[in-house]
Design a protein around this motif. Structure first.
Motif, PDB file in Angstrom:
ATOM      1  N   ALA A 103     -11.431  -1.506  -4.207  1.00 39.42           N
ATOM      2  CA  ALA A 103     -11.043  -0.331  -3.684  1.00 39.42           C
ATOM      3  C   ALA A 103      -9.557  -0.423  -3.131  1.00 39.42           C
ATOM      4  O   ALA A 103      -9.011   0.675  -2.861  1.00 39.42           O
ATOM      5  CB  ALA A 103     -11.979   0.142  -2.220  1.00 39.42           C
ATOM      6  N   GLU A 110      -7.175   0.939  -5.740  1.00 39.03           N
ATOM      7  CA  GLU A 110      -7.379   2.435  -5.979  1.00 39.03           C
ATOM      8  C   GLU A 110      -6.781   3.029  -4.620  1.00 39.03           C
ATOM      9  O   GLU A 110      -6.024   4.179  -4.743  1.00 39.03           O
ATOM     10  CB  GLU A 110      -8.757   2.818  -5.816  1.00 39.03           C
ATOM     11  N   ALA A 111      -6.800   2.270  -3.451  1.00 39.00           N
ATOM     12  CA  ALA A 111      -6.480   3.222  -2.217  1.00 39.00           C
ATOM     13  C   ALA A 111      -4.900   3.027  -2.412  1.00 39.00           C
ATOM     14  O   ALA A 111      -4.251   3.959  -2.079  1.00 39.00           O
ATOM     15  CB  ALA A 111      -6.812   2.467  -0.998  1.00 39.00           C
ATOM     16  N   MET A 122      -2.931   3.070  -4.879  1.00 40.50           N
ATOM     17  CA  MET A 122      -2.528   4.201  -5.901  1.00 40.50           C
ATOM     18  C   MET A 122      -2.782   5.475  -5.552  1.00 40.50           C
ATOM     19  O   MET A 122      -1.875   6.201  -5.888  1.00 40.50           O
ATOM     20  CB  MET A 122      -3.346   3.503  -7.265  1.00 40.50           C
ATOM     21  N   ASP A 123      -3.645   5.668  -4.779  1.00 44.85           N
ATOM     22  CA  ASP A 123      -3.798   6.934  -3.691  1.00 44.85           C
ATOM     23  C   ASP A 123      -2.483   7.263  -2.964  1.00 44.85           C
ATOM     24  O   ASP A 123      -2.239   8.325  -2.776  1.00 44.85           O
ATOM     25  CB  ASP A 123      -5.283   7.030  -2.839  1.00 44.85           C
ATOM     26  N   LEU A 124      -2.289   6.416  -2.410  1.00 47.04           N
ATOM     27  CA  LEU A 124      -0.928   6.472  -1.515  1.00 47.04           C
ATOM     28  C   LEU A 124       0.233   6.404  -2.410  1.00 47.04           C
ATOM     29  O   LEU A 124       1.372   6.542  -1.846  1.00 47.04           O
ATOM     30  CB  LEU A 124      -0.929   5.325  -0.520  1.00 47.04           C
ATOM     31  N   GLY A 125       0.335   6.401  -3.732  1.00 40.32           N
ATOM     32  CA  GLY A 125       1.442   6.449  -4.397  1.00 40.32           C
ATOM     33  C   GLY A 125       2.041   5.239  -5.177  1.00 40.32           C
ATOM     34  O   GLY A 125       3.112   5.333  -5.842  1.00 40.32           O
ATOM     35  N   SER A 131       2.451   2.282  -7.854  1.00 38.41           N
ATOM     36  CA  SER A 131       2.285   2.258  -9.186  1.00 38.41           C
ATOM     37  C   SER A 131       1.372   1.304  -9.688  1.00 38.41           C
ATOM     38  O   SER A 131       0.914   0.351  -8.730  1.00 38.41           O
ATOM     39  CB  SER A 131       3.415   2.006 -10.254  1.00 38.41           C
ATOM     40  N   ARG A 132       0.791   1.205 -10.772  1.00 39.16           N
ATOM     41  CA  ARG A 132      -0.067   0.127 -11.320  1.00 39.16           C
ATOM     42  C   ARG A 132       0.518  -1.301 -11.155  1.00 39.16           C
ATOM     43  O   ARG A 132       0.146  -2.320 -10.758  1.00 39.16           O
ATOM     44  CB  ARG A 132      -0.824   0.158 -12.671  1.00 39.16           C
TER      45      ARG A 132
END
Length: 170
Positions: free
Chosen positions: A153, A156-157, A159-162, A164-165
């Motif tokens: 997680a 994922e968190a 990436m949720d905050l902006g 990049s991979r």
């Protein structure tokens, strides 16, 4: 009433640690010896000066190149295996640890036979390839174990905050 502590297990551990580490300490101590013989002739740094002055030193170059390459390949493999689920994953993970289980001298002879069969000229390239493939499983296992402890997680968190991979990876 207090129980008596058993001395035998502690003594055993101390003896075993001495047997394991004493040869390493002796080698390190004799690397500062003024002579090539096994008697102490005085303290010197001449051996290290000769080591770093030698322009044709291939051992350090080989070590650095193979370790860096193994670190990259082992990390990439561990990250790929940690993030993917596919059929045969456990078989591939088991297969990747085989170089650890084979004695180094046998592995070296196998590489020699393989490169001879392919008519590859012996040199730094074959040495780096052989040493790298020997080192990759050690890095793979350690990085994979570290990644197993990470919470998925977190990526994922991020990436949720902006992020990049690529940013999440590094």
């Amino acid at each position: 009433m207090r129980k008596k502590r058993a001395i035998l297990p502690e003594a055993f551990v101390i003896v075993m640690l001495l047997l394991l580490y004493l040869p390493i300490f002796v080698v390190v101590a004799y690397s500062f010896n003024d002579t090539k013989l096994f008697h102490w002739a005085g303290f010197t740094l001449d051996w290290y000066q000769k080591l770093f002055r030698n322009q044709t030193i291939n051992s350090l170059k080989l070590a650095v190149m193979s370790c860096l390459l193994a670190a990259v390949l082992g990390t990439m493999g561990a990250v790929a295996m940690a993030n993917r689920k596919f059929r045969g994953k456990t078989a591939l993970e088991s297969l990747s640890t085989i170089p650890i289980m084979i004695p180094e001298i046998i592995l070296g002879m196998a590489y020699l036979a393989f490169f001879s069969f392919l008519n590859v000229p012996f040199g730094m390239l074959t040495l780096v390839a052989a040493h790298t493939t020997f080192c990759v499983p050690y890095i793979f296992i350690n990085v994979k174990a570290s990644l197993a402890n990470l919470d998925p997680a977190l990526g994922e968190a991020a990436m949720d905050l902006g992020a990049s991979r690529r940013r999440v990876f590094f």
